[in-house]
Design a protein around this motif. Structure first.
Motif, PDB file in Angstrom:
ATOM      1  N   ARG A 125     -40.082 -45.336 -36.140  1.00 59.51           N
ATOM      2  CA  ARG A 125     -40.967 -44.428 -35.404  1.00 59.51           C
ATOM      3  C   ARG A 125     -41.846 -43.624 -36.361  1.00 59.51           C
ATOM      4  NH1 ARG A 125     -41.548 -39.360 -33.262  1.00 59.51           N
ATOM      5  NH2 ARG A 125     -42.347 -39.302 -31.118  1.00 59.51           N
TER       6      ARG A 125
ATOM      7  N   THR B 230     -29.486 -45.751 -35.494  1.00 54.38           N
ATOM      8  CA  THR B 230     -30.145 -44.469 -35.251  1.00 54.38           C
ATOM      9  C   THR B 230     -31.082 -44.101 -36.389  1.00 54.38           C
ATOM     10  OG1 THR B 230     -28.274 -43.683 -33.942  1.00 54.38           O
ATOM     11  CG2 THR B 230     -29.770 -42.014 -34.836  1.00 54.38           C
TER      12      THR B 230
ATOM     13  N   GLN C 214     -34.082 -46.535 -36.487  1.00 51.06           N
ATOM     14  CA  GLN C 214     -34.991 -46.242 -35.385  1.00 51.06           C
ATOM     15  C   GLN C 214     -35.916 -45.086 -35.748  1.00 51.06           C
ATOM     16  OE1 GLN C 214     -35.369 -48.017 -32.774  1.00 51.06           O
ATOM     17  NE2 GLN C 214     -36.438 -46.764 -31.262  1.00 51.06           N
ATOM     18  N   LYS C 215     -35.356 -44.059 -36.363  1.00 53.06           N
ATOM     19  CA  LYS C 215     -36.175 -42.925 -36.788  1.00 53.06           C
ATOM     20  C   LYS C 215     -37.195 -43.346 -37.839  1.00 53.06           C
ATOM     21  CE  LYS C 215     -32.683 -39.311 -35.979  1.00 53.06           C
ATOM     22  NZ  LYS C 215     -31.826 -38.282 -36.630  1.00 53.06           N
ATOM     23  N   GLN C 216     -36.773 -44.227 -38.733  1.00 55.41           N
ATOM     24  CA  GLN C 216     -37.680 -44.693 -39.784  1.00 55.41           C
ATOM     25  C   GLN C 216     -38.840 -45.500 -39.203  1.00 55.41           C
ATOM     26  OE1 GLN C 216     -34.786 -46.740 -42.196  1.00 55.41           O
ATOM     27  NE2 GLN C 216     -34.436 -44.974 -43.536  1.00 55.41           N
TER      28      GLN C 216
ATOM     29  N   ASP D  38     -36.697 -47.803 -27.318  1.00 53.76           N
ATOM     30  CA  ASP D  38     -35.833 -46.697 -27.714  1.00 53.76           C
ATOM     31  C   ASP D  38     -34.391 -47.164 -27.902  1.00 53.76           C
ATOM     32  OD1 ASP D  38     -35.299 -44.150 -28.444  1.00 53.76           O
ATOM     33  OD2 ASP D  38     -35.408 -43.275 -26.436  1.00 53.76           O
TER      34      ASP D  38
END
Length: 338
Positions: free
Chosen positions: A293, A286, A289-291, A268
């Protein structure tokens, strides 16, 4: 025509087994190898064990014995049980030579009407057994060829945006478990070849290909577990971010990750951002990281999310690995970690 037969669990296939198979191949015109399903001995699936022999010895006929007897012994009842099974699975095919290194060579060859051919019965030429390897794989790895050894290693990959602790966790986990880890090749390559902080589609493909090549080499040095910093899906996501597309060969490598690795951990972005020269800022972290996940979810790749300090993350990784078996079902592995 000389038709040979040998049998076994091959759990795992080792150089003693290969010595027997190669001796049998040299003495016969055609060789049959029967591989027994043995869930009481190993969790390695029968097709994996049979596949080793098919890959290493393409001329051999491999028969998968899913319903073979599992009881072992030297009583008349047990001998007959095994003899009847072999006669049944051979379905009338004539075997002229039976090869083995075990006590049962005499009664099985007699039942088959074949010559009793013992090979290295005293384990002098190749002093090893599958039991010894199962109990101490790393110490006896020189008795196992690379094609087999790689399948015995649990491959753990850490994913996440830059500055989420992947490298530190991979290195620390390897040290904690007395094994090796695979650094992220992409970072090394980027520092040498980037132009205006970008790489071409071909260069991104080269990163993924070389990373996998190095990873395969590292696997042969691993002690039961190999920890890996990023995989081809990360490189693919960078390609999409930079170019809006990826080389088709990179896409294929990214698509194969589900079958290549055994455990996926997503680190994370809840830790402080380390703003080094080669990174593009906490805001980009940020988003990336979303991509990552979302991409894992899209690919239907099961993963564990790691949050908190290094110690907290390490504790979760070690707890999961403590009872993890790469060839057991996901449900069985989750139950064993409780």
């Amino acid at each position: 025509m000389k038709t040979g037969l040998t049998i076994g669990k091959f759990a795992p296939l080792h150089k003693g087994h290969q010595f027997l198979i190669e001796h049998a191949l040299a003495e016969t015109d055609y060789l049959i190898v029967i591989v027994y399903d043995s869930p009481e001995v190993t969790t390695i699936p029968l097709p994996v064990r049979a596949g080793w022999i098919r890959k290493l010895y393409p001329s051999v006929e491999v028969i998968e014995a899913w319903d073979g007897p599992t009881i072992v012994g030297d009583t008349p009842e047990i001998r007959k049980l095994h003899e009847d099974f072999l006669l049944s699975i051979l379905a009338g095919r004539k075997v002229t030579h039976f090869f083995c290194s075990e006590f049962y060579g005499a009664h099985v060859s007699k039942a088959l009407g074949a010559m009793d051919c013992r090979v290295d019965e005293g384990r002098v030429a190749i002093p090893i057994s599958a039991t010894t390897i199962r109990n101490a794989l790393f110490e006896n790895r020189h008795f196992v060829v690379p094609e087999v050894y790689r399948d015995l290693i649990t491959k753990v990959v850490f994913l996440g945006a830059p500055s989420t602790g992947k490298t530190t966790l991979a290195e620390s986990s390897a040290h904690n478990m007395g094994t090796v880890w695979m650094p992220e090749y992409g970072r090394e390559y980027w520092e040498k070849h980037q132009q205006d902080r970008r790489l071409t589609l071909r260069q991104l493909l080269e990163i993924a290909q070389t990373h996998i090549q190095r990873e395969d080499e590292k696997t042969l040095e691993a002690n039961r577990v190999l920890f890996i910093d990023t995989d081809a899906t990360t490189t693919w996501n960078f390609s999409i971010q930079y170019h809006g597309k990826a080389d088709p060969r990179l896409t294929q490598l990214a698509d194969s990750t589900l079958s290549r690795y055994d455990l996926f951990f997503l680190c994370d972005d809840d830790m402080p951002y380390d703003d080094t020269w080669d990174r593009s800022g906490s805001a980009d972290r940020t988003i990336f990281q979303k991509q990552i996940r979302a991409d894992l979810i899209r690919r239907r790749i099961p993963f564990f999310t790691l949050r908190g300090t290094l110690e907290e993350r390490m504790r979760i990784v070690m707890q999961i690995l403590k009872h993890f078996d790469k060839y057991s079902s996901l449900a069985d592995n989750l139950i064993s970690t409780r």
